[in-house]
Scaffold this motif. Sequence first.
Motif, PDB file in Angstrom:
ATOM      1  N   VAL A  84      -4.388  -6.291  -6.027  1.00  0.00           N
ATOM      2  CA  VAL A  84      -5.001  -5.418  -5.022  1.00  0.00           C
ATOM      3  C   VAL A  84      -4.142  -5.370  -3.761  1.00  0.00           C
ATOM      4  CG1 VAL A  84      -6.987  -5.130  -3.505  1.00  0.00           C
ATOM      5  CG2 VAL A  84      -7.344  -5.724  -5.909  1.00  0.00           C
ATOM      6  N   ALA A  85      -3.695  -6.544  -3.317  1.00  0.00           N
ATOM      7  CA  ALA A  85      -2.879  -6.608  -2.105  1.00  0.00           C
ATOM      8  C   ALA A  85      -1.567  -5.853  -2.284  1.00  0.00           C
ATOM      9  CB  ALA A  85      -2.601  -8.060  -1.735  1.00  0.00           C
ATOM     10  N   GLU A  86      -0.957  -5.960  -3.444  1.00  0.00           N
ATOM     11  CA  GLU A  86       0.301  -5.252  -3.707  1.00  0.00           C
ATOM     12  C   GLU A  86       0.083  -3.749  -3.742  1.00  0.00           C
ATOM     13  OE1 GLU A  86       2.691  -8.627  -6.360  1.00  0.00           O
ATOM     14  OE2 GLU A  86       1.305  -7.216  -7.342  1.00  0.00           O
ATOM     15  N   THR A  87      -1.066  -3.326  -4.265  1.00  0.00           N
ATOM     16  CA  THR A  87      -1.375  -1.895  -4.299  1.00  0.00           C
ATOM     17  C   THR A  87      -1.538  -1.342  -2.898  1.00  0.00           C
ATOM     18  OG1 THR A  87      -2.476  -2.134  -6.453  1.00  0.00           O
ATOM     19  CG2 THR A  87      -2.986  -0.158  -5.186  1.00  0.00           C
ATOM     20  N   VAL A  88      -2.225  -2.077  -2.041  1.00  0.00           N
ATOM     21  CA  VAL A  88      -2.400  -1.638  -0.648  1.00  0.00           C
ATOM     22  C   VAL A  88      -1.064  -1.629   0.078  1.00  0.00           C
ATOM     23  CG1 VAL A  88      -3.509  -2.166   1.550  1.00  0.00           C
ATOM     24  CG2 VAL A  88      -4.794  -2.418  -0.574  1.00  0.00           C
ATOM     25  N   ASP A  89      -0.232  -2.628  -0.182  1.00  0.00           N
ATOM     26  CA  ASP A  89       1.101  -2.669   0.435  1.00  0.00           C
ATOM     27  C   ASP A  89       1.937  -1.467  -0.008  1.00  0.00           C
ATOM     28  OD1 ASP A  89       0.541  -4.996   1.781  1.00  0.00           O
ATOM     29  OD2 ASP A  89       1.544  -6.309   0.329  1.00  0.00           O
ATOM     30  N   LEU A  90       1.835  -1.103  -1.277  1.00  0.00           N
ATOM     31  CA  LEU A  90       2.585   0.048  -1.786  1.00  0.00           C
ATOM     32  C   LEU A  90       2.101   1.330  -1.113  1.00  0.00           C
ATOM     33  CD1 LEU A  90       4.661   1.221  -3.765  1.00  0.00           C
ATOM     34  CD2 LEU A  90       2.802   1.393  -5.457  1.00  0.00           C
ATOM     35  N   LEU A  91       0.785   1.451  -0.937  1.00  0.00           N
ATOM     36  CA  LEU A  91       0.245   2.607  -0.225  1.00  0.00           C
ATOM     37  C   LEU A  91       0.838   2.699   1.176  1.00  0.00           C
ATOM     38  CD1 LEU A  91      -1.759   4.966   0.193  1.00  0.00           C
ATOM     39  CD2 LEU A  91      -3.447   3.236   0.900  1.00  0.00           C
ATOM     40  N   ALA A  92       0.823   1.584   1.900  1.00  0.00           N
ATOM     41  CA  ALA A  92       1.353   1.573   3.263  1.00  0.00           C
ATOM     42  C   ALA A  92       2.832   1.945   3.279  1.00  0.00           C
ATOM     43  CB  ALA A  92       1.139   0.197   3.891  1.00  0.00           C
ATOM     44  N   GLU A  93       3.583   1.421   2.315  1.00  0.00           N
ATOM     45  CA  GLU A  93       5.021   1.705   2.247  1.00  0.00           C
ATOM     46  C   GLU A  93       5.277   3.187   2.002  1.00  0.00           C
ATOM     47  OE1 GLU A  93       8.737   0.711  -0.799  1.00  0.00           O
ATOM     48  OE2 GLU A  93       7.037  -0.673  -0.678  1.00  0.00           O
ATOM     49  N   VAL A 131      -8.907   4.712   6.147  1.00  0.00           N
ATOM     50  CA  VAL A 131      -9.009   4.379   4.725  1.00  0.00           C
ATOM     51  C   VAL A 131      -9.611   2.988   4.599  1.00  0.00           C
ATOM     52  CG1 VAL A 131      -7.767   4.068   2.554  1.00  0.00           C
ATOM     53  CG2 VAL A 131      -6.965   5.762   4.224  1.00  0.00           C
ATOM     54  N   ARG A 132     -10.693   2.880   3.870  1.00  0.00           N
ATOM     55  CA  ARG A 132     -11.318   1.570   3.639  1.00  0.00           C
ATOM     56  C   ARG A 132     -10.602   0.883   2.476  1.00  0.00           C
ATOM     57  NH1 ARG A 132     -15.642   5.251   4.401  1.00  0.00           N
ATOM     58  NH2 ARG A 132     -16.972   4.787   6.212  1.00  0.00           N
ATOM     59  N   VAL A 133     -10.039  -0.285   2.760  1.00  0.00           N
ATOM     60  CA  VAL A 133      -9.322  -1.005   1.714  1.00  0.00           C
ATOM     61  C   VAL A 133     -10.080  -2.295   1.369  1.00  0.00           C
ATOM     62  CG1 VAL A 133      -7.101  -0.098   2.435  1.00  0.00           C
ATOM     63  CG2 VAL A 133      -7.860  -2.251   3.378  1.00  0.00           C
ATOM     64  N   PRO A 134     -10.111  -2.608   0.068  1.00  0.00           N
ATOM     65  CA  PRO A 134      -9.426  -1.910  -1.022  1.00  0.00           C
ATOM     66  C   PRO A 134     -10.284  -0.838  -1.704  1.00  0.00           C
ATOM     67  CG  PRO A 134     -10.334  -3.936  -1.870  1.00  0.00           C
ATOM     68  CD  PRO A 134     -10.701  -3.890  -0.399  1.00  0.00           C
TER      69      PRO A 134
END
Length: 231
Positions: free
Chosen positions: A52-61, A168-171
């Motif tokens: 989940v954390a990696e997915t959110v990081d990818l979104l931010a990137e 955006v509400r994460v996750p």
Amino acid sequence: MAAYARWKGREVSSRDVILGRVRRALADVSDDTPYEQAVDRSYLREHGARSVAETVDLLAENLADYRAIVHRCTADGLPAVIAGLLADRGSTSVLVPPGLDGEWLAATGVPRVPDRADSTAHELDRVDSVVTACTVAIAETGTLVLDGGPEQGRRRVTLVPDHHICVVRVPDQVVSSVPQALLRLDPTRPLTWISGPSATSDIELDRVEGVHGPRILEVVLVSGRPGAVTA
């Protein structure tokens, strides 16, 4: 003018190449095969396994790669972040969708403009900023999708003002891929797909922002719930 390529000693157009691939894909399909069974349409729902954390990081990137400005905060810190973003832009008015959580703007004194059905493009153009939520955010493409819901307002409110703040509400609202996002979307809704601020470029690749939408897109990735206690 069609592009041409060399193939088996002769020149063929891009059209010929594409139609040739279609014919090969359908070579073993009979005329009475139902359309939905003619071609195998199975494909990956996401590319690679991510936490989940990696997915959110990818979104931010990917959002940043499209020149959106990305911020992260907790739910309790959101009002202060939005107030700061409006102050940094010198906003003297902010457009507010009818269902937006009033607490999000509790820390700012910027005059609020309601989303009205009879608002004209000229009236919206005089608004400095707009704050909305989103329906879903796609990590692999850095895309925000709005569906015109109460927290998002009419499509035009995010296409005319020059500064858009999207929360955006994460996750909960983040998915890895477009196929995953489509499962959450209602195709009968007025969907707006946003990848960065509005931009275009000419034949010399000179980028111009703000041509058909906001020049400035700020995305706030909000984690947790208001008042949540962390260990």
